[in-house]
Write a protein that holds these residues in place. Structure first.
Motif, PDB file in Angstrom:
ATOM      1  N   ARG A  16       0.850  -1.207   0.000  1.00 15.79           N
ATOM      2  CA  ARG A  16       0.000   0.000   0.000  1.00 15.79           C
ATOM      3  C   ARG A  16       0.880   1.251   0.000  1.00 15.79           C
ATOM      4  NH1 ARG A  16      -5.482  -0.366   1.509  1.00 15.79           N
ATOM      5  NH2 ARG A  16      -6.165  -2.485   1.950  1.00 15.79           N
ATOM      6  N   ALA A  17       1.905   1.245   0.837  1.00 18.57           N
ATOM      7  CA  ALA A  17       2.790   2.408   0.958  1.00 18.57           C
ATOM      8  C   ALA A  17       3.572   2.659  -0.326  1.00 18.57           C
ATOM      9  CB  ALA A  17       3.741   2.224   2.141  1.00 18.57           C
ATOM     10  N   ALA A  18       3.959   1.598  -1.018  1.00 19.41           N
ATOM     11  CA  ALA A  18       4.723   1.733  -2.264  1.00 19.41           C
ATOM     12  C   ALA A  18       3.894   2.387  -3.365  1.00 19.41           C
ATOM     13  CB  ALA A  18       5.222   0.369  -2.720  1.00 19.41           C
ATOM     14  N   ARG A  19       2.566   2.252  -3.301  1.00 23.57           N
ATOM     15  CA  ARG A  19       1.674   2.826  -4.327  1.00 23.57           C
ATOM     16  C   ARG A  19       1.381   4.313  -4.100  1.00 23.57           C
ATOM     17  NH1 ARG A  19      -1.153  -2.190  -3.718  1.00 23.57           N
ATOM     18  NH2 ARG A  19      -2.621  -1.209  -2.277  1.00 23.57           N
ATOM     19  N   VAL A  20       1.734   4.846  -2.938  1.00 29.49           N
ATOM     20  CA  VAL A  20       1.345   6.220  -2.590  1.00 29.49           C
ATOM     21  C   VAL A  20       2.055   7.233  -3.485  1.00 29.49           C
ATOM     22  CG1 VAL A  20       1.461   7.986  -0.781  1.00 29.49           C
ATOM     23  CG2 VAL A  20       0.736   5.655  -0.216  1.00 29.49           C
ATOM     24  N   ARG A  21       1.232   8.126  -4.073  1.00 28.12           N
ATOM     25  CA  ARG A  21       1.741   9.211  -4.916  1.00 28.12           C
ATOM     26  C   ARG A  21       1.373  10.588  -4.363  1.00 28.12           C
ATOM     27  NH1 ARG A  21      -0.999   7.622 -10.148  1.00 28.12           N
ATOM     28  NH2 ARG A  21      -0.635   9.805 -10.616  1.00 28.12           N
ATOM     29  N   LEU A  22       0.551  10.601  -3.292  1.00 25.81           N
ATOM     30  CA  LEU A  22       0.179  11.847  -2.635  1.00 25.81           C
ATOM     31  C   LEU A  22      -0.082  11.563  -1.163  1.00 25.81           C
ATOM     32  CD1 LEU A  22      -0.616  14.903  -2.825  1.00 25.81           C
ATOM     33  CD2 LEU A  22      -2.974  14.117  -3.199  1.00 25.81           C
ATOM     34  N   ARG A  60       8.913  15.709  -0.733  1.00 27.25           N
ATOM     35  CA  ARG A  60       8.772  16.581  -1.910  1.00 27.25           C
ATOM     36  C   ARG A  60       9.975  16.449  -2.831  1.00 27.25           C
ATOM     37  NH1 ARG A  60      10.843  21.496  -2.321  1.00 27.25           N
ATOM     38  NH2 ARG A  60      10.794  21.905  -0.086  1.00 27.25           N
ATOM     39  N   LEU A  61      11.169  16.451  -2.255  1.00 26.35           N
ATOM     40  CA  LEU A  61      12.385  16.337  -3.051  1.00 26.35           C
ATOM     41  C   LEU A  61      12.490  14.986  -3.763  1.00 26.35           C
ATOM     42  CD1 LEU A  61      14.923  18.066  -0.645  1.00 26.35           C
ATOM     43  CD2 LEU A  61      13.906  19.011  -2.741  1.00 26.35           C
ATOM     44  N   MET A  62      11.834  13.987  -3.222  1.00 27.58           N
ATOM     45  CA  MET A  62      11.829  12.650  -3.832  1.00 27.58           C
ATOM     46  C   MET A  62      10.630  12.443  -4.763  1.00 27.58           C
ATOM     47  SD  MET A  62      14.487  10.961  -2.940  1.00 27.58           S
ATOM     48  CE  MET A  62      15.314  12.521  -3.212  1.00 27.58           C
ATOM     49  N   GLY A  63       9.897  13.523  -5.030  1.00 25.22           N
ATOM     50  CA  GLY A  63       8.769  13.425  -5.953  1.00 25.22           C
ATOM     51  C   GLY A  63       7.492  12.916  -5.337  1.00 25.22           C
ATOM     52  N   LYS A 169      10.489   4.357   2.077  1.00 22.98           N
ATOM     53  CA  LYS A 169      11.178   3.069   2.166  1.00 22.98           C
ATOM     54  C   LYS A 169      10.490   2.023   1.296  1.00 22.98           C
ATOM     55  CE  LYS A 169      13.248   3.834   6.691  1.00 22.98           C
ATOM     56  NZ  LYS A 169      13.204   3.546   8.131  1.00 22.98           N
ATOM     57  N   ALA A 170       9.161   1.981   1.325  1.00 26.32           N
ATOM     58  CA  ALA A 170       8.422   0.980   0.552  1.00 26.32           C
ATOM     59  C   ALA A 170       8.605   1.183  -0.951  1.00 26.32           C
ATOM     60  CB  ALA A 170       6.941   1.028   0.913  1.00 26.32           C
ATOM     61  N   SER A 171       8.794   2.428  -1.366  1.00 24.78           N
ATOM     62  CA  SER A 171       8.958   2.718  -2.794  1.00 24.78           C
ATOM     63  C   SER A 171      10.426   2.755  -3.213  1.00 24.78           C
ATOM     64  CB  SER A 171       8.279   4.043  -3.145  1.00 24.78           C
ATOM     65  OG  SER A 171       8.896   5.116  -2.458  1.00 24.78           O
ATOM     66  N   GLY A 172      11.331   2.413  -2.284  1.00 22.18           N
ATOM     67  CA  GLY A 172      12.751   2.348  -2.609  1.00 22.18           C
ATOM     68  C   GLY A 172      13.438   3.697  -2.738  1.00 22.18           C
ATOM     69  N   ARG A 173      12.848   4.751  -2.154  1.00 26.90           N
ATOM     70  CA  ARG A 173      13.424   6.091  -2.285  1.00 26.90           C
ATOM     71  C   ARG A 173      14.084   6.611  -1.008  1.00 26.90           C
ATOM     72  NH1 ARG A 173       8.317   9.085  -4.993  1.00 26.90           N
ATOM     73  NH2 ARG A 173       7.203   7.556  -3.779  1.00 26.90           N
ATOM     74  N   TRP A 174      14.036   5.848   0.069  1.00 27.86           N
ATOM     75  CA  TRP A 174      14.568   6.340   1.340  1.00 27.86           C
ATOM     76  C   TRP A 174      16.073   6.575   1.285  1.00 27.86           C
ATOM     77  CZ3 TRP A 174      13.332   9.023   5.275  1.00 27.86           C
ATOM     78  CH2 TRP A 174      14.147   9.037   6.422  1.00 27.86           C
ATOM     79  N   GLU A 175      16.817   5.605   0.811  1.00 25.11           N
ATOM     80  CA  GLU A 175      18.280   5.748   0.768  1.00 25.11           C
ATOM     81  C   GLU A 175      18.695   6.931  -0.108  1.00 25.11           C
ATOM     82  OE1 GLU A 175      20.452   4.345   2.755  1.00 25.11           O
ATOM     83  OE2 GLU A 175      18.801   3.266   3.674  1.00 25.11           O
TER      84      GLU A 175
END
Length: 192
Positions: A16-22, A60-63, A169-175
């Protein structure tokens, strides 16, 4: 009383968290500690957590844009939202569910790609219409019962940051976000 919704498994929550766009947040009791401080001229102060704010900037910086949706109206909220570069600041929205639908339409985001964090009964409507509903640890029992994700922290004390971290983290953008912050600090020459 209705039966409590079963909480998603760790894998389901991550999906669910990986699908979040807003990301959409209530304000009082979520981004603030819920206290309202009044003086003779009206509302004077709200307490926001700097770590929540930093997480919203990182998102925001990660889109991953964020928005505020609140029933109250306050200049303080407008100032804080602009300071953080939020995508939308919706105030005075007593009927939150239609306002959320309008926001999703404006950004062309399907409900299942939205996360909403609220803390009180007036947040149950929006929570039931998104892919990832969440709340702070000190939300009212009915909200905690319905939320897919209950933060460990209280409102205004890091709960919003937990949701941002979960989604990044779920969308692979944390690091990447952490690396961006490290590079930013090195460029500015700041040490701590």
């Amino acid at each position: 009383m209705t039966e409590p919704q079963p909480k998603p498994t760790k894998e389901e929550l991550s999906a669910r968290a990986a699908r979040v766009r807003l990301l959409v947040f209530d304000v009082d009791g979520v981004l603030t500690d819920g206290g309202l401080y009044y003086g003779d001229g009206g509302e004077l102060m709200k307490r926001f957590d700097v770590k929540d704010g930093h997480a919203l900037v990182m998102a925001r910086l990660m889109g991953l844009p964020a928005a505020l949706l609140t029933a109250r109206t306050s200049t303080i909220v407008e100032v804080r939202g602009r300071e953080l570069g939020l995508a939308a600041i919706l105030q005075g929205k007593k009927e939150k569910t239609p306002a959320l639908h309008d926001l999703l339409t404006q950004f062309s985001i399907p409900p299942e790609s939205c996360a909403y964090m609220g803390d009180d009964l007036n947040d149950l409507g929006p929570m039931s219409h998104v892919g990832l509903s969440s709340c702070p640890a000190d939300a009212v029992p009915e909200v905690r019962q319905e939320a897919h994700f209950v933060a460990q922290n209280r409102g205004g004390h890091g709960a919003a940051r937990e949701l941002v971290e979960l989604c990044l983290k779920a969308s692979g953008r944390w690091e990447e976000a952490v690396g961006l912050m490290r590079r930013s600090e090195k460029k500015s020459g700041r040490v701590g």
